[in-house]
Design a protein around this motif. Structure first.
Motif, PDB file in Angstrom:
ATOM      1  N   MET A  98      -7.881 -68.239 -17.243  1.00 57.76           N
ATOM      2  CA  MET A  98      -6.842 -67.195 -17.182  1.00 57.76           C
ATOM      3  C   MET A  98      -6.026 -67.343 -15.904  1.00 57.76           C
ATOM      4  SD  MET A  98      -7.488 -64.404 -19.560  1.00 57.76           S
ATOM      5  CE  MET A  98      -8.606 -63.066 -19.557  1.00 57.76           C
ATOM      6  N   GLU A  99      -6.687 -67.723 -14.815  1.00 54.84           N
ATOM      7  CA  GLU A  99      -5.958 -67.911 -13.558  1.00 54.84           C
ATOM      8  C   GLU A  99      -4.939 -69.053 -13.710  1.00 54.84           C
ATOM      9  OE1 GLU A  99      -8.709 -67.543 -10.315  1.00 54.84           O
ATOM     10  OE2 GLU A  99      -7.183 -68.252  -8.891  1.00 54.84           O
ATOM     11  N   LEU A 100      -5.365 -70.106 -14.368  1.00 54.20           N
ATOM     12  CA  LEU A 100      -4.445 -71.230 -14.603  1.00 54.20           C
ATOM     13  C   LEU A 100      -3.281 -70.797 -15.505  1.00 54.20           C
ATOM     14  CD1 LEU A 100      -3.791 -74.296 -14.419  1.00 54.20           C
ATOM     15  CD2 LEU A 100      -5.387 -74.669 -16.318  1.00 54.20           C
ATOM     16  N   LEU A 101      -3.590 -69.957 -16.489  1.00 54.05           N
ATOM     17  CA  LEU A 101      -2.562 -69.507 -17.435  1.00 54.05           C
ATOM     18  C   LEU A 101      -1.544 -68.567 -16.786  1.00 54.05           C
ATOM     19  CD1 LEU A 101      -4.845 -68.958 -20.556  1.00 54.05           C
ATOM     20  CD2 LEU A 101      -3.033 -70.673 -20.345  1.00 54.05           C
ATOM     21  N   ARG A 102      -1.944 -67.970 -15.643  1.00 49.53           N
ATOM     22  CA  ARG A 102      -1.002 -67.074 -14.943  1.00 49.53           C
ATOM     23  C   ARG A 102       0.089 -67.851 -14.225  1.00 49.53           C
ATOM     24  NH1 ARG A 102      -5.824 -64.356 -13.504  1.00 49.53           N
ATOM     25  NH2 ARG A 102      -6.128 -62.893 -15.213  1.00 49.53           N
ATOM     26  N   ILE A 103      -0.096 -69.154 -14.066  1.00 52.10           N
ATOM     27  CA  ILE A 103       0.920 -69.958 -13.368  1.00 52.10           C
ATOM     28  C   ILE A 103       1.943 -70.439 -14.392  1.00 52.10           C
ATOM     29  CG2 ILE A 103       1.317 -71.955 -11.882  1.00 52.10           C
ATOM     30  CD1 ILE A 103      -1.725 -71.836 -11.185  1.00 52.10           C
ATOM     31  N   PRO A 104       3.206 -70.008 -14.275  1.00 59.00           N
ATOM     32  CA  PRO A 104       4.202 -70.362 -15.308  1.00 59.00           C
ATOM     33  C   PRO A 104       4.728 -71.791 -15.133  1.00 59.00           C
ATOM     34  CG  PRO A 104       5.167 -68.867 -13.684  1.00 59.00           C
ATOM     35  CD  PRO A 104       3.743 -69.089 -13.269  1.00 59.00           C
ATOM     36  N   SER A 105       3.911 -72.765 -15.487  1.00 57.40           N
ATOM     37  CA  SER A 105       4.261 -74.178 -15.263  1.00 57.40           C
ATOM     38  C   SER A 105       5.106 -74.711 -16.425  1.00 57.40           C
ATOM     39  CB  SER A 105       2.992 -75.008 -15.072  1.00 57.40           C
ATOM     40  OG  SER A 105       2.007 -74.677 -16.029  1.00 57.40           O
ATOM     41  N   VAL A 106       6.347 -74.248 -16.473  1.00 56.52           N
ATOM     42  CA  VAL A 106       7.291 -74.643 -17.526  1.00 56.52           C
ATOM     43  C   VAL A 106       8.037 -75.895 -17.060  1.00 56.52           C
ATOM     44  CG1 VAL A 106       9.265 -73.902 -18.920  1.00 56.52           C
ATOM     45  CG2 VAL A 106       7.574 -72.211 -18.149  1.00 56.52           C
ATOM     46  N   SER A 107       7.704 -77.038 -17.629  1.00 55.80           N
ATOM     47  CA  SER A 107       8.260 -78.291 -17.108  1.00 55.80           C
ATOM     48  C   SER A 107       9.755 -78.423 -17.343  1.00 55.80           C
ATOM     49  CB  SER A 107       7.527 -79.481 -17.723  1.00 55.80           C
ATOM     50  OG  SER A 107       7.451 -79.365 -19.122  1.00 55.80           O
ATOM     51  N   ALA A 108      10.271 -77.805 -18.402  1.00 54.38           N
ATOM     52  CA  ALA A 108      11.684 -77.984 -18.753  1.00 54.38           C
ATOM     53  C   ALA A 108      12.617 -77.216 -17.823  1.00 54.38           C
ATOM     54  CB  ALA A 108      11.921 -77.526 -20.195  1.00 54.38           C
ATOM     55  N   ASP A 109      12.076 -76.257 -17.074  1.00 58.38           N
ATOM     56  CA  ASP A 109      12.909 -75.325 -16.319  1.00 58.38           C
ATOM     57  C   ASP A 109      12.734 -75.590 -14.820  1.00 58.38           C
ATOM     58  OD1 ASP A 109      14.011 -73.163 -15.052  1.00 58.38           O
ATOM     59  OD2 ASP A 109      13.194 -71.675 -16.450  1.00 58.38           O
ATOM     60  N   SER A 110      13.807 -76.099 -14.186  1.00 54.79           N
ATOM     61  CA  SER A 110      13.687 -76.539 -12.786  1.00 54.79           C
ATOM     62  C   SER A 110      13.383 -75.377 -11.846  1.00 54.79           C
ATOM     63  CB  SER A 110      14.950 -77.275 -12.344  1.00 54.79           C
ATOM     64  OG  SER A 110      16.062 -76.435 -12.540  1.00 54.79           O
ATOM     65  N   SER A 111      13.630 -74.156 -12.268  1.00 44.42           N
ATOM     66  CA  SER A 111      13.303 -73.032 -11.384  1.00 44.42           C
ATOM     67  C   SER A 111      11.786 -72.860 -11.241  1.00 44.42           C
ATOM     68  CB  SER A 111      13.944 -71.741 -11.903  1.00 44.42           C
ATOM     69  OG  SER A 111      13.286 -71.296 -13.058  1.00 44.42           O
ATOM     70  N   HIS A 112      11.010 -73.584 -12.044  1.00 44.57           N
ATOM     71  CA  HIS A 112       9.542 -73.487 -11.966  1.00 44.57           C
ATOM     72  C   HIS A 112       8.904 -74.643 -11.204  1.00 44.57           C
ATOM     73  CE1 HIS A 112       8.894 -69.903 -14.300  1.00 44.57           C
ATOM     74  NE2 HIS A 112       9.765 -70.326 -15.209  1.00 44.57           N
ATOM     75  N   LYS A 113       9.740 -75.380 -10.459  1.00 45.79           N
ATOM     76  CA  LYS A 113       9.228 -76.557  -9.739  1.00 45.79           C
ATOM     77  C   LYS A 113       7.992 -76.235  -8.886  1.00 45.79           C
ATOM     78  CE  LYS A 113      11.075 -80.496  -7.139  1.00 45.79           C
ATOM     79  NZ  LYS A 113      10.156 -81.397  -7.808  1.00 45.79           N
ATOM     80  N   GLN A 114       8.061 -75.126  -8.147  1.00 44.10           N
ATOM     81  CA  GLN A 114       6.916 -74.746  -7.297  1.00 44.10           C
ATOM     82  C   GLN A 114       5.684 -74.420  -8.125  1.00 44.10           C
ATOM     83  OE1 GLN A 114       6.281 -75.142  -4.158  1.00 44.10           O
ATOM     84  NE2 GLN A 114       8.316 -76.082  -4.108  1.00 44.10           N
ATOM     85  N   ASP A 115       5.918 -73.801  -9.287  1.00 43.30           N
ATOM     86  CA  ASP A 115       4.781 -73.450 -10.146  1.00 43.30           C
ATOM     87  C   ASP A 115       4.084 -74.694 -10.675  1.00 43.30           C
ATOM     88  OD1 ASP A 115       5.154 -70.645  -9.941  1.00 43.30           O
ATOM     89  OD2 ASP A 115       6.869 -70.823 -11.303  1.00 43.30           O
TER      90      ASP A 115
END
Ligand code: BES
Ligand code: MN
Ligand code: MN
Length: 466
Positions: free
Chosen positions: A20-37
């Motif tokens: 669940m902790e891993l799932l809380r990180i919004p690691s959306v590869s297509a969206d550059s605003s999620h680079k840090q995630d």
């Protein structure tokens, strides 16, 4: 394996919390605003792999998102299993259709998951399945029952075509040397019917832009006298299939290896409930290429689908406009022995050919992947068969997956190693859709089967090499 199974059982709550902790990180590869995630997800996995007792776990930077690499080498004489998975996820939109926020995982029971399922983007594809592997590794290290060497690659660009993984694999052939690759990123048929995916479709992803007048126009002052790119693009797309839903691009089917009658019979023997399929999707009837069953249309036939199109005014209310441009994203699923580079060329030529002279067209290739077929007469498949039979108490059946995992054929090309697709999801998991979830039952079956894969694979390997 008893101690490992017991360890997994005793640590189930902890496994779920960590996932669940891993799932809380919004690691959306297509969206550059999620680079840090992306970094946060990679770091989280690296730390968990270290906790699982691997010898090394590194984050490897790429020009895109980072790759997590870990290994546990217990004896160079023993076989090595390379586990691959991805920590990136698809964008969660449309957000308003989620019953709970996509990155705020919750456990809820459903009709087919009376013991509960974790709802979150990536729960099934692929964080939940990756995490089973992390936890099994931890269990086997803790109990001393790991029988072979394990290497892990968890990448962050699978959902966008694995562009930077290919050079990484090419440049690290020695480090990645292994005997078999194991991936849990596919599914089973239903909770009583485990499956091993023996085929993946390839993919050829294109974008088409049609341009008419040099600016959006008043559709009253100009309409009827100037080509409308949206109208023309729609006509072009309509020409890509015939009335039997066959793709009309010249040469498109030339390299398709037709399945034998025997293969088709075996394929159609897998349990499949067409009525349940239609009901689940809310469709009156299925639809596809004439002469093939639904299973065949998904497993062994190529497709062409518009993934998105846009042009003109799409906001609230009405605007009388004749748009200057129209766009479509079009992807084709490919089967052996189609080559996505050749298909991209055939597609481009055809689009140019059917573009009316009143507009201009630009065709761009976005990404591609080759199809894959796994033979079943090898120790990797046999080990997976026995492992799932042990984990489920039921024999798994071979199935052809309709989806794509672009790195799989490249692993074979670059490392000369075959891949076992032993996944635990369900078609009803809503991967890529709102309300994605992963059953706790499926999670437990993964934890119960994966250790046995290592066990049987190592035994079969020793038998064949002694
Ligand atoms: N895990 C899926 C692929 C999959 C799912 C294969 C179920 C077979 C059964 C993977 O994450 C995926 O979605 N792949 C993309 C590939 C693409 C973006 C290059 C796909 O198939 O669309
Ligand atoms: Mn996946
Ligand atoms: Mn996916």
């Amino acid at each position: 394996m008893d101690k490992t199974v017991e360890y997994c059982h005793n640590h189930l709550d902890q496994t779920i919390d960590e996932l669940m902790e891993l799932l809380r990180i919004p690691s959306v590869s297509a969206d550059s605003s999620h680079k840090q995630d992306m970094y946060r997800a990679a770091e989280y996995l690296r730390n968990r792999l270290l906790q699982a007792g691997v010898d090394r776990a590194d984050i490897i930077e790429t020009e895109g998102h980072p790759i997590v690499y870990a290994e546990k080498i217990i004896d160079p004489e023993l076989p090595t299993v390379l586990v691959y998975g991805h920590y990136d996820v698809q964008p969660p939109d449309p957000l308003d259709l989620w019953e709970s926020p996509p990155f705020d995982p919750v456990i809820k029971a459903t009709d087919i998951h009376p013991e509960g399922a974790i709802f979150a983007r990536g729960a099934s594809d692929d964080k939940g399945q990756v995490y089973m592997h992390v936890k099994v590794l931890e269990a086997m290290n803790a109990t001393g029952e790991l029988p072979c060497n394990v290497k892990c690659i968890i990448e962050g660009e699978e959902e966008v075509g694995s562009k930077h993984l290919e050079p990484f694999v090419r440049d690290h052939r020695d480090m990645l040397q292994c005997d078999i690759i194991l991936i849990s990123d596919t599914g089973i048929i239903d909770r009583n019917t485990p499956a091993i995916t023996v085929g993946l479709r390839g993919l050829c992803y294109m974008e088409v832009e049609v341009t008419g007048p040099n600016r959006d126009l008043h559709s009253g002052l100009f309409g009827g006298a100037v080509a409308n790119p949206a109208n023309e693009l729609a006509k072009m797309i309509a020409q890509m299939h015939d009335a039997n839903y066959r793709i009309t691009i010249p040469g498109f089917y030339d390299k398709v290896r037709e399945a034998s009658e025997e293969e088709r019979r075996a394929l159609n023997n897998a349990p499949f409930d067409l009525e349940a399929f239609k009901k689940d999707l809310g469709i009156r009837q299925e639809c596809g290429e004439a002469g093939y069953t639904t299973i065949e249309r998904i497993g062994i036939r190529p497709t062409l689908d518009v993934n998105g199109m846009w042009s003109g005014y799409t906001g609230e209310g009405a605007k009388t406009v004749l748009p200057s441009r129209a766009h479509a994203k079009i992807s084709m699923r490919l089967v052996p022995d189609q080559d996505y580079r050749e298909i991209a060329e055939l597609f481009t030529n055809y689009v140019r050919q059917i573009t009316p002279p009143c507009v201009d067209v630009e065709v761009r290739f976005l990404h591609g992947g080759h199809p894959y077929l796994m033979p079943i007469d090898n120790i990797g498949y046999r080990a997976a068969h026995r492992a799932m039979a042990k984990g489920f108490g039921k024999e798994p059946v071979p199935v052809r997956g309709g989806g794509s995992i672009p790195i799989v054929p490249l692993f074979e090309q670059l490392l000369g190693v075959k891949t076992i697709l032993m996944g635990f999801g369900l078609d009803s998991d809503k991967i890529h859709s709102p309300n994605e979830h992963f059953g706790l039952y499926n999670l437990q079956k993964g934890l119960a089967s994966i250790p046995w894969f290592y066990h049987y694979y190592t035994n079969l390997y020793k038998e064949t090499t002694s």
